[in-house]
Write an enzyme that holds these catalytic residues in place. Structure first.
Site, PDB file in Angstrom:
ATOM      1  NE  ARG A 147       4.007  48.579   8.764  1.00 27.91           N
ATOM      2  CZ  ARG A 147       3.844  47.587   9.612  1.00 27.91           C
ATOM      3  NH1 ARG A 147       4.650  46.566   9.603  1.00 27.91           N
ATOM      4  NH2 ARG A 147       2.840  47.635  10.475  1.00 27.91           N
ATOM      5  CE  LYS A 153      10.637  44.098   3.831  1.00 31.70           C
ATOM      6  NZ  LYS A 153       9.917  44.692   4.928  1.00 31.70           N
ATOM      7  NE  ARG A 187       7.008  35.593  16.112  1.00 27.30           N
ATOM      8  CZ  ARG A 187       7.665  35.977  17.186  1.00 27.30           C
ATOM      9  NH1 ARG A 187       8.643  36.844  17.106  1.00 27.30           N
ATOM     10  NH2 ARG A 187       7.350  35.477  18.374  1.00 27.30           N
TER      11      ARG A 187
HETATM   12  C1  BTN Z   1       9.581  48.368   4.950  1.00 24.33           C
HETATM   13  O1  BTN Z   1       9.990  48.530   6.116  1.00 24.33           O
HETATM   14  O2  BTN Z   1       9.352  47.246   4.510  1.00 24.33           O
HETATM   15  C2  BTN Z   1       9.357  49.555   4.052  1.00 24.33           C
HETATM   16  C3  BTN Z   1      10.602  49.919   3.299  1.00 24.33           C
HETATM   17  C4  BTN Z   1      10.432  51.106   2.359  1.00 24.33           C
HETATM   18  C5  BTN Z   1      11.755  51.533   1.743  1.00 24.33           C
HETATM   19  C6  BTN Z   1      11.569  52.600   0.697  1.00 24.33           C
HETATM   20  S1  BTN Z   1      13.026  52.857  -0.272  1.00 24.33           S
HETATM   21  C7  BTN Z   1      12.299  54.274  -0.994  1.00 24.33           C
HETATM   22  C8  BTN Z   1      11.592  55.011   0.120  1.00 24.33           C
HETATM   23  N1  BTN Z   1      12.496  55.869   0.841  1.00 24.33           N
HETATM   24  C9  BTN Z   1      12.674  55.479   2.100  1.00 24.33           C
HETATM   25  O3  BTN Z   1      13.412  56.059   2.915  1.00 24.33           O
HETATM   26  N2  BTN Z   1      11.942  54.401   2.354  1.00 24.33           N
HETATM   27  C10 BTN Z   1      11.186  53.976   1.205  1.00 24.33           C
END
Ligand code: BTN
Length: 331
Positions: free
Chosen positions: A126, A191, A327
């Site tokens: 994100r 996380k 946060r």
């Molecule tokens: C975040 O920032 O918390 C979201 C992370 C999401 C990661 C997943 S892994 C599978 C899919 N492919 C990606 O490139 N991102 C999501």
């Protein structure tokens, strides 16, 4: 980047975590010891941590449970939501979200298409962040679903998805997982995973959602050194009791079930459960949006998925996810 068939054979040999001498590997793969050494070097460059011990040989620092399509299907309970033809199990790709999105442009994919990968070279998080995605250590999975009801109803999709991820973890007997608005999955405050929903517009008001989920499964120190916040993985949460393929099956089942329901009912059936899983409910928090910081007490989500923030003056402000982050306020 693609690993060759020989690299994959070598990975499958080493995945169990036993020692192999150079000669054993050379004999079993029909190669010279020098070739084996070169192949192992390539594996190290993509993040495999190898331990060589004199007299014993080489092994992986820790064993890996590689993804296995048959095992994933065997773990799905009936009725089985996903058609084997619609599940892509990749070795290395830039991003599973990107894979589904590009494939869908070339030729429209069926609702419920799923992509899993052993490793992502450009995993997306994100707010433009990178998602650390080493080989064989975590789950990287994406889903594609088309929605006909327009974009407004889709703002809660990542929240509903958070509930289904938490439900999958509960189904596996894991405890201590919580949600952090808008779409983090925490274990004991650290996380454990995240969700990235990317929406593509299409003709006649139809939208395609690509829902990507990353769950840390069993990450080694080398890979986790690139994570800039406290993190946890499934092996911390349940000491190797849950298999990686088993986790993939539960996630697929829960998320595809949610997507079917979301199309008809939207976020409403998930609001109460989201608030039950909310790890920040009643806590002092800060909302960061560019340079601005808003303080308040988190009060869970509204029926439309906004974070309800109780302000110091007693008003309640609804926060939409967009480009903001949340946060804990420790002052
Ligand atoms: C975040 O920032 O918390 C979201 C992370 C999401 C990661 C997943 S892994 C599978 C899919 N492919 C990606 O490139 N991102 C999501």
């Amino acid at each position: 980047m693609e690993l060759s068939a020989t690299h994959k054979k070598l990975i499958r040999k080493l995945a169990g975590g036993q020692f192999f001498s150079g000669q054993q590997l050379a004999d079993e793969l029909g190669l010279s010891r020098t070739s084996i050494w070169n192949y192992l070097k390539v594996l190290e460059t993509v993040g495999f941590v190898l331990h060589a011990v004199k007299g014993k040989g080489t092994r992986l620092e820790s064993p890996l449970e590689l993804l296995d399509k048959d095992a994933i299907f065997a773990g799905l309970s009936a009725p089985c939501w996903v058609n084997p033809e619609h599940l892509d199990l990749l070795d290395i790709c830039p991003s599973t979200n990107q894979h589904l999105s590009q494939k869908n442009v070339q030729s429209p994919l069926a609702n419920g298409a799923v992509c899993l990968a052993e490793m992502q070279t450009a995993g997306r998080g994100r707010l433009g962040r990178t998602w650390v995605s080493p080989y064989g250590q975590n789950i990287y999975v994406s889903f594609l679903w088309r929605f006909k009801q327009g974009i407004t109803g889709l703002s809660g999709l990542s929240l509903a998805c958070g509930v289904s991820v938490c439900q999958a973890l509960s189904d596996l007997g894991i405890e201590g997982h919580r949600l952090k608005w808008p779409n983090d999955i925490l274990w004991q405050g650290k996380k454990l995973g995240g969700i990235l929903v990317e929406i593509q517009g299409e003709s006649q008001g139809e939208y395609t959602a690509i829902i990507g989920i990353g769950i840390n499964y069993k990450m080694n120190a080398q890979a986790s050194a690139n994570i800039d916040q406290p993190w946890a993985d499934i092996s911390h949460a349940c000491a190797d009791r849950v298999g990686r393929n088993e986790l993939a099956s539960r996630l697929i089942e829960q998320v595809l079930g949610m997507l079917e329901g979301y199309e008809k009912k939207g976020l409403a059936p998930y609001v109460e459960r989201w608030n039950d899983f909310d790890g920040y409910y009643g806590k002092n928090v800060q909302i960061l949006s560019g340079q601005s910081v808003t303080q308040g007490v988190a009060q869970g989500i509204s029926p439309s998925g906004e974070l309800q923030l109780l302000l110091p003056n007693g008003d309640t402000q609804g926060i939409t996810s967009g480009e903001v982050s949340l946060r804990l306020d420790v002052n």
